[in-house]
Motif scaffolding. Structure first.
Motif, mmCIF file in Angstrom:
data_model
loop_
_atom_site.group_PDB
_atom_site.id
_atom_site.type_symbol
_atom_site.label_atom_id
_atom_site.label_comp_id
_atom_site.label_asym_id
_atom_site.label_seq_id
_atom_site.Cartn_x
_atom_site.Cartn_y
_atom_site.Cartn_z
ATOM 1 N N LEU A 151 23.112 -5.842 -1.014
ATOM 2 C CA LEU A 151 23.198 -6.534 -2.256
ATOM 3 C C LEU A 151 22.566 -5.221 -3.362
ATOM 4 C CD1 LEU A 151 23.667 -8.564 -4.721
ATOM 5 C CD2 LEU A 151 21.245 -9.146 -4.225
ATOM 6 N N ARG A 156 21.449 -14.167 -2.029
ATOM 7 C CA ARG A 156 22.602 -14.674 -2.989
ATOM 8 C C ARG A 156 23.679 -15.349 -2.364
ATOM 9 N NH1 ARG A 156 26.224 -9.700 -4.829
ATOM 10 N NH2 ARG A 156 26.902 -10.110 -2.720
ATOM 11 N N ALA A 160 16.676 -9.042 -4.789
ATOM 12 C CA ALA A 160 17.605 -9.991 -5.521
ATOM 13 C C ALA A 160 17.444 -10.409 -6.739
ATOM 14 C CB ALA A 160 17.858 -11.209 -4.561
ATOM 15 N N GLN A 204 19.022 -5.913 -8.270
ATOM 16 C CA GLN A 204 19.250 -6.813 -9.512
ATOM 17 C C GLN A 204 18.033 -6.376 -10.283
ATOM 18 O OE1 GLN A 204 22.007 -9.070 -9.692
ATOM 19 N NE2 GLN A 204 22.483 -7.297 -7.907
ATOM 20 N N VAL A 256 19.386 -16.558 -7.466
ATOM 21 C CA VAL A 256 19.618 -15.565 -8.658
ATOM 22 C C VAL A 256 18.640 -15.165 -9.234
ATOM 23 C CG1 VAL A 256 21.804 -16.851 -9.007
ATOM 24 C CG2 VAL A 256 19.858 -17.749 -10.066
#
Length: 560
Positions: free
Chosen positions: A180, A86, A117, A183, A92
């Motif tokens: 992260l 990212r 991610a 997502q 994205v």
């Protein structure tokens, strides 16, 4: 006895899939179509990864060359690599990220990072030449490619313009930087692209969604659970007793991770807290001590791999702890089935049917049920719909053979950037498998052949798999393949290629007589060739009949 086994199989399946059972199904509407899904299936793959990291934190996840990595080490590294994707590479959710590595622990890190991610993992054939990798990258463009050093060199040398991170950069990014948060993406968003391994034509990128993979993971658990039920019934003990006696799942990873069979083993192990053992290159003699040393409980691979293991010195000693043997990639020769049973009498043999476009296994058969129906590949899984369709596009009469069409939660979304191929394969939500089969009165599938692998001679359909099964039962034959060659009068003639065991002596007439003893005359090969082996194979171990045919025809030209 037979009725008792089949009755118990039906009862156990009903209990496991009942509304209150662990594999209950519910109805969902996907792209406007109603279908069954597993109630326990995660919405996103990241949920599976996060749950495994938390539950099995300190367990070993991977082993290679005597070194071990824990769930915490590898899956923790994947969260940091996801952060780097990212922050440093602007990945994205929804972006495609390529992955080109041999089977290795770092592959697990890279794959999990892409998924966490929110990216779509595009699994390139790590055994492909530079030009093949370049073609795949052109067909399925990616924002970034993660590769080990050997694959990175091939990709760059082939002129691929996509930014490519080599192994040292990947692992450095996985060592530092902020992790992260997972997502989450839509359940029907693309998750993985796998390239089909057809023996003819250019591979196409099959798109599997988050829902596909989530249901695939639960389906694997269901198949394992029904196998445990049948084993408990065979031993005459409660299934819970057998479950407590079972060792921790552990698998030797034979299939490449860019293949659906490798991916399913990965998900099966991480969901159950299992151990994955990888090898730099296949070597049966080197594999055996790793199998016994890591208490491997499950091995799945093509027939060639199982034969290699059984041929190696000390095989029975090292394989004594293996409880499950799965043969995939092609039909299992009955001679191999018998050989496994002799060498590993306590191991449960599993066979089934599946494909990349259907997220792996859609049917499986194990244990005593397989003994009762040895020619079947099992019943459709609880979230799979099945049709048997004739040449006119209409369902055939029950019991007759036709093309098998699949529907449901395991069917792919389509081929990436290949609308024409998608339209030819998916018809109103049904996947045209290209496999010919029939369904018996108990609902079990019997494969007849690949639709494109028929030899049509004198107006008669000769199913290659049928002839190969008959010849494959002969223990002197290591490899058997049937293919057609053009014939001005008959349209095609059937040719059998046979590879003999060392010391075996067979004539062409003797092989034909063996076929004639079980088959109609028109199915008997018109020619038998003994010197085409070892057979050319694709990356998943399937015989490349186009190359085999070319070898035969080249010999014919040379002798004229």
């Amino acid at each position: 006895m037979t009725d008792g086994v089949m009755d118990y199989y039906a009862t156990a399946t009903g209990r496991l899939t009942a509304p209150e059972g662990p594999f209950a199904v519910r109805e969902a509407v996907v792209q406007g179509r109603a279908m069954r899904v597993y109630a326990a299936a995660d919405v996103n793959i990241v949920d599976t990864l996060s749950r495994s990291e938390q539950r099995f934190h300190d367990r070993t996840l991977a082993c290679e060359d005597g070194r071990y990595w824990t769930y915490a080490e590898l899956l923790g590294a994947s969260r940091r690599l996801a952060g780097a994707l990212r922050d440093r590479h602007a990945i994205v959710p929804g972006d495609r990220v390529g992955l080109a590595m041999r089977n290795r622990p770092e592959w697990f890190v890279a794959f999990a990072a892409i998924v966490r991610a929110g990216g779509v993992a595009v699994l390139f054939n790590s055994r492909g030449a530079g030009d093949e990798l370049a073609a795949a990258a052109a067909d399925v463009p990616c924002r970034l490619i993660l590769a080990d050093d050997e694959r990175a060199e091939r990709i760059v040398a082939a002129g691929v313009a996509t930014p490519t991170l080599a192994l040292a950069e990947i692992m450095a990014a996985a060592q530092d930087g902020p992790a992260l948060d997972d997502q989450r993406v839509d359940a029907d968003a693309p998750a993985v692209v796998l390239f089909t391994s057809g023996t003819t034509g250019r591979p196409k990128g099959a798109v599997l969604t988050q829902r596909n993979i989530a249901n695939m993971t639960v389906n694997l658990q269901f198949l394992s659970a029904i196998g445990l039920e049948m084993a408990a019934h065979s031993y005459g003990i409660p299934v819970e007793t057998l479950r407590t006696m079972a060792p921790r799942p552990s698998s030797l990873l034979v299939f490449p991770m860019f293949h659906i069979s490798g991916l399913t083993v990965f998900f099966m192990m991480i969901e159950s807290g299992g151990l994955l053992t990888t090898m730099r290159r296949w070597n049966a003699a080197a594999a055996l001590p790793q199998i016994s040393g890591n208490t491997v409980t499950m091995i799945s691979g093509p027939p060639m791999v199982l034969n290699d293991l059984l041929d190696a010195p000390g095989a029975e000693t090292h394989l004594a702890g293996v409880g499950s043997i799965g043969v995939g990639g092609q039909a299992t020769p009955s001679s191999l089935t018998a050989r496994i049973a002799r060498a590993m009498p306590r191991a449960m043999q599993t066979s089934g049917w599946g494909m990349t476009e259907a997220s792996g296994n859609v049917a499986a058969i194990v244990g005593a049920v397989a003994s009762i129906k040895p020619e079947s590949c099992g019943k459709p899984s609880p979230v799979v719909d099945l049709r048997v369709v004739g040449e006119d596009g209409v369902d055939v009469t029950p019991g007759e053979a036709g093309e098998l069409w699949l529907g449901g939660a395991l069917v792919m979304a389509g081929y990436c950037n290949a609308a024409a191929a998608t339209d030819a394969t998916l018809v109103d939500g049904w996947l045209r498998t290209g496999d010919v089969g029939r369904v018996d009165g108990d609902g079990f599938i019997h494969l007849v052949d690949r639709k494109k692998d028929m030899v049509i001679s004198g107006g008669e359909n000769i199913y290659s798999a049928e002839v190969e099964r008959v010849l494959g039962a002969e223990g002197d034959f290591v490899e058997v393949a049937l293919f057609g060659i053009a014939d001005a009068r008959l349209g095609e003639r059937a040719v059998a290629a046979v590879t003999l065991r060392d010391g075996a002596r067979w004539t062409e007439d003797a092989v034909k007589a063996l076929a004639r003893a079980s088959l109609a005359n028109y199915k008997v090969p018109t020619a038998v060739c003994f010197d085409l082996g070892p057979f050319p194979r694709n990356v998943t171990g399937k015989v490349d009949k186009a190359q085999l045919r070319a070898r035969f025809l080249a010999q014919v030209v040379e002798t004229v």
